[in-house]
Design an enzyme around this catalytic site. Structure first.
Site, PDB file in Angstrom:
ATOM      1  CD  GLU A 209      -2.890  -1.181   0.189  1.00  0.00           C
ATOM      2  OE1 GLU A 209      -3.802  -0.033  -0.150  1.00  0.00           O
ATOM      3  OE2 GLU A 209      -4.108  -1.997   0.073  1.00  0.00           O
ATOM      4  CB  CYS A 243      -1.555   7.702   1.256  1.00  0.00           C
ATOM      5  SG  CYS A 243      -3.018   6.885   1.519  1.00  0.00           S
TER       6      CYS A 243
HETATM    7  P1  NAD Z   1       8.313   4.383   5.334  1.00  0.00           P
HETATM    8  O1  NAD Z   1       7.939   3.652   3.775  1.00  0.00           O
HETATM    9  O2  NAD Z   1       9.507   5.423   5.517  1.00  0.00           O
HETATM   10  O3  NAD Z   1       7.832   3.610   6.336  1.00  0.00           O
HETATM   11  C1  NAD Z   1       6.729   2.350   6.455  1.00  0.00           C
HETATM   12  C2  NAD Z   1       7.573   1.429   7.519  1.00  0.00           C
HETATM   13  O4  NAD Z   1       8.566   1.053   6.446  1.00  0.00           O
HETATM   14  C3  NAD Z   1       7.449   1.713   8.509  1.00  0.00           C
HETATM   15  O5  NAD Z   1       7.531   0.956   9.244  1.00  0.00           O
HETATM   16  C4  NAD Z   1       9.910   1.809   8.666  1.00  0.00           C
HETATM   17  O6  NAD Z   1       9.653   1.233   9.961  1.00  0.00           O
HETATM   18  C5  NAD Z   1       9.172   0.643   7.785  1.00  0.00           C
HETATM   19  N1  NAD Z   1      11.126   1.522   7.157  1.00  0.00           N
HETATM   20  C6  NAD Z   1      11.379   2.252   6.669  1.00  0.00           C
HETATM   21  N2  NAD Z   1      12.575   2.214   5.878  1.00  0.00           N
HETATM   22  C7  NAD Z   1      13.142   1.002   5.751  1.00  0.00           C
HETATM   23  C8  NAD Z   1      14.162   0.389   5.347  1.00  0.00           C
HETATM   24  N3  NAD Z   1      14.577   0.889   4.615  1.00  0.00           N
HETATM   25  N4  NAD Z   1      14.097  -1.138   5.363  1.00  0.00           N
HETATM   26  C9  NAD Z   1      12.449  -1.773   5.901  1.00  0.00           C
HETATM   27  N5  NAD Z   1      11.708  -1.369   6.596  1.00  0.00           N
HETATM   28  C10 NAD Z   1      11.474   0.090   6.442  1.00  0.00           C
HETATM   29  O7  NAD Z   1       6.469   5.199   5.263  1.00  0.00           O
HETATM   30  P2  NAD Z   1       6.535   6.461   6.077  1.00  0.00           P
HETATM   31  O8  NAD Z   1       7.131   7.675   6.319  1.00  0.00           O
HETATM   32  O9  NAD Z   1       5.838   5.664   7.196  1.00  0.00           O
HETATM   33  O10 NAD Z   1       4.409   7.046   5.185  1.00  0.00           O
HETATM   34  C11 NAD Z   1       4.761   7.516   4.251  1.00  0.00           C
HETATM   35  C12 NAD Z   1       4.610   7.032   3.070  1.00  0.00           C
HETATM   36  O11 NAD Z   1       3.097   6.225   3.181  1.00  0.00           O
HETATM   37  C13 NAD Z   1       3.934   8.066   1.969  1.00  0.00           C
HETATM   38  O12 NAD Z   1       4.538   7.550   0.705  1.00  0.00           O
HETATM   39  C14 NAD Z   1       2.377   7.498   1.935  1.00  0.00           C
HETATM   40  O13 NAD Z   1       1.942   7.683   0.849  1.00  0.00           O
HETATM   41  C15 NAD Z   1       2.520   5.822   2.101  1.00  0.00           C
HETATM   42  N6  NAD Z   1       0.960   5.891   2.703  1.00  0.00           N
HETATM   43  C16 NAD Z   1       0.642   4.836   2.146  1.00  0.00           C
HETATM   44  C17 NAD Z   1      -0.910   4.528   2.441  1.00  0.00           C
HETATM   45  C18 NAD Z   1      -1.969   3.563   1.465  1.00  0.00           C
HETATM   46  O14 NAD Z   1      -2.367   3.334   2.249  1.00  0.00           O
HETATM   47  N7  NAD Z   1      -1.756   3.413  -0.491  1.00  0.00           N
HETATM   48  C19 NAD Z   1      -0.943   4.724   3.635  1.00  0.00           C
HETATM   49  C20 NAD Z   1       0.374   5.620   4.032  1.00  0.00           C
HETATM   50  C21 NAD Z   1       0.914   5.865   3.948  1.00  0.00           C
END
Ligand code: NAD
Length: 456
Positions: A209, A243
């Site tokens: 997502e 998002c």
């Molecule tokens: P992110 O990708 O930075 O982090 C998401 C998760 O991944 C966290 O739990 C984090 O700890 C983990 N993570 C981060 N870096 C990692 C790595 N290198 N290796 C493994 N795991 C890692 O995202 P965010 O800042 O938490 O959220 C914002 C993004 O999420 C935006 O792009 C937004 O559009 C998207 N989003 C999508 C939805 C949806 O339902 N489609 C909902 C909410 C947010």
């Protein structure tokens, strides 16, 4: 508990078949809901401390959706879990055919920070409804919400069934070394690619997502004031850290000024105390994001807003005018309270510009013209969206929620979520009382003729 030990415990518990009982699942979902309800005040105070989110917004955008989906699962999983008969066809006569929904096994849910409870708990209860065990890894960015989720889940459920593991990149990397039967990830596109790659090593199916730049088309025939109301609410809820928020507006030049004025009036009405964080407005999650967002505000293009306080991680609802697709703010997903408005003179050119870019998670169209709505829905590919509204499509559990292309893989909410966390096992079931000889050697032209006749 060590991740290796936790993973093994969940595999053993899943193998015991306990989660295959629908009564067990219903009981656990009821318990989950009760525990969250009993701890609501802790959940509210954690998120208020982390980024100033009020009880109203937390209930409306996180807990209400969670309760709603749990209720849907409790009501429907007995029916959804039943085997489904399908027709068999002459080639296999005599036989029955049916499909058995079955859980996948040990699942991993990785959450994002912006709706921390909803984005970790909703996939988790969906996985439970489908009969899996779950490890939840919430985002570490809001530390108090992550801690409160771990506290309430880990003190009430056996780790063999559902467990919260707190941590950042290192913990997630360690988790990903293990073989899961499903990974459900919510987050950014770059991290989505890391998850996909790690899952591929074990051939683990994923739901991703992700995000993207969701366009919002405003046509001259729409109700401008109502459009402004709906867009302003959807964009500045959670300070734009949503998002599916409208990322930018494409407006017909004919009504550009009227729309800008209506947007400004609506912001002033909704956010009267528009110089601070209050009940109706949240903080930017951290200073890193604050700095990133601040750079996107081109002072020459600010139509309204643009004020900020770094210490409070506050950016006021901001509208940018005369924006072009070449501006910095149009490069990546904004994910903050900045709304660029791009005027167009030809709707076909505006549509073409959107189609040149990666497929977005959402798209919104404000128009009374059936023809234009049909054209955009037909030509532009995106995860999901709304006509004459924004964001609210995600609250309808009958609409699968997910992206396409760069905005994601797979979907959930309601039955779509149950499908996401299930395997559909196909069975052909034959009796012994009859066996036609046509498929068996020795072959003959008469047998071939019969097969061809059956397949005609
Ligand atoms: P992110 O990708 O930075 O982090 C998401 C998760 O991944 C966290 O739990 C984090 O700890 C983990 N993570 C981060 N870096 C990692 C790595 N290198 N290796 C493994 N795991 C890692 O995202 P965010 O800042 O938490 O959220 C914002 C993004 O999420 C935006 O792009 C937004 O559009 C998207 N989003 C999508 C939805 C949806 O339902 N489609 C909902 C909410 C947010």
């Amino acid at each position: 508990m060590k991740i290796q030990e936790l993973h093994t415990k969940q595999q053993q518990f899943f193998s015991s078949n306990a989660t295959k009982s629908v009564s067990f699942r219903i009981e656990q979902l009821k318990k989950f809901k009760r525990i969250v309800q009993e701890n609501e005040s802790d959940l509210y105070s954690a998120i208020l401390d982390d980024f100033g989110k009020s009880e109203f917004e937390t209930y409306a955008s996180e807990l209400s959706l969670l309760y709603h989906e749990i209720n849907i699962f409790i009501k429907n999983i007995r029916r959804w879990s039943r085997r489904k008969k399908v027709s068999t066809g002459l080639a296999n006569f005599p036989a029955r055919s049916y499909i058995i929904p079955e859980p996948l096994g040990v699942t991993l849910v990785i959450g994002a920070w912006n709706y921390p409870y909803q984005l970790s708990f909703l996939p988790a209860v969906t996985s439970m409804a489908a009969g899996n065990t779950v490890i939840i890894k919430p985002s570490e960015l809001p530390p108090k919400t992550s801690a409160v989720m771990a506290k309430i889940i880990n003190s009430n459920f056996s780790p063999s069934y559902i467990h919260v593991v707190e941590g950042g990149v290192q913990t997630t990397t360690e988790l990903l070394e293990h073989r899961f039967d499903k990974i459900f990830f919510t987050g950014s596109i770059p991290v989505g690619k890391i998850i996909y790659k790690a899952a591929a090593k074990h051939l683990t199916p994923v739901t991703l997502e992700l995000g993207g730049k969701s366009p919002c088309f405003v046509l001259p025939d729409c109700d401008i004031n109502m459009t402004a109301q709906r867009v302003v609410w959807a964009k500045f809820f959670n300070a734009g850290q949503t998002c599916v928020a409208p990322d930018f507006i494409l407006v017909d030049k004919l009504v550009e000024q009227k729309l800008l004025k209506a947007l400004k009036n609506t912001i002033q009405k909704y956010y009267r105390d528009s110089n601070d964080i209050g009940d109706t407005y949240v903080q930017i999650i951290n200073t890193e994001n604050f700095d990133r967002l601040q750079q996107l505000i081109d002072a020459d293009k600010v139509y309204f807003g643009g004020s900020r306080h770094r210490d409070k991680r506050y950016i006021s609802p901001t509208i940018l005018q005369n924006v072009t697709f070449d501006d910095e703010v149009m490069r990546d997903e904004i994910f903050g309270p900045i709304l660029p408005v791009i005027p167009y003179t030809d709707i076909n050119e505006a549509i073409a510009k959107v189609k040149e870019r990666p497929k977005p998670l959402s798209c919104y169209i404000y128009s009374k013209s059936r023809k234009i709505v049909k054209q955009i829905l037909n030509e532009v590919s995106f995860g999901g969206g709304a006509v004459n509204d924004s964001v609210m499509h995600l609250s309808n559990s009958n609409l699968p929620f997910g992206g396409v292309g760069f905005s994601g893989i797979g979907s959930y909410h309601g039955k779509a979520g149950f499908n996401t966390f299930s395997h559909y096992k196909s069975i052909l079931h034959k009796p012994f009382w009859f066996e036609p000889s046509v498929k068996y050697p020795p072959y003959s032209s008469a047998k071939l003729g019969l097969i061809k006749w059956l397949q005609r």
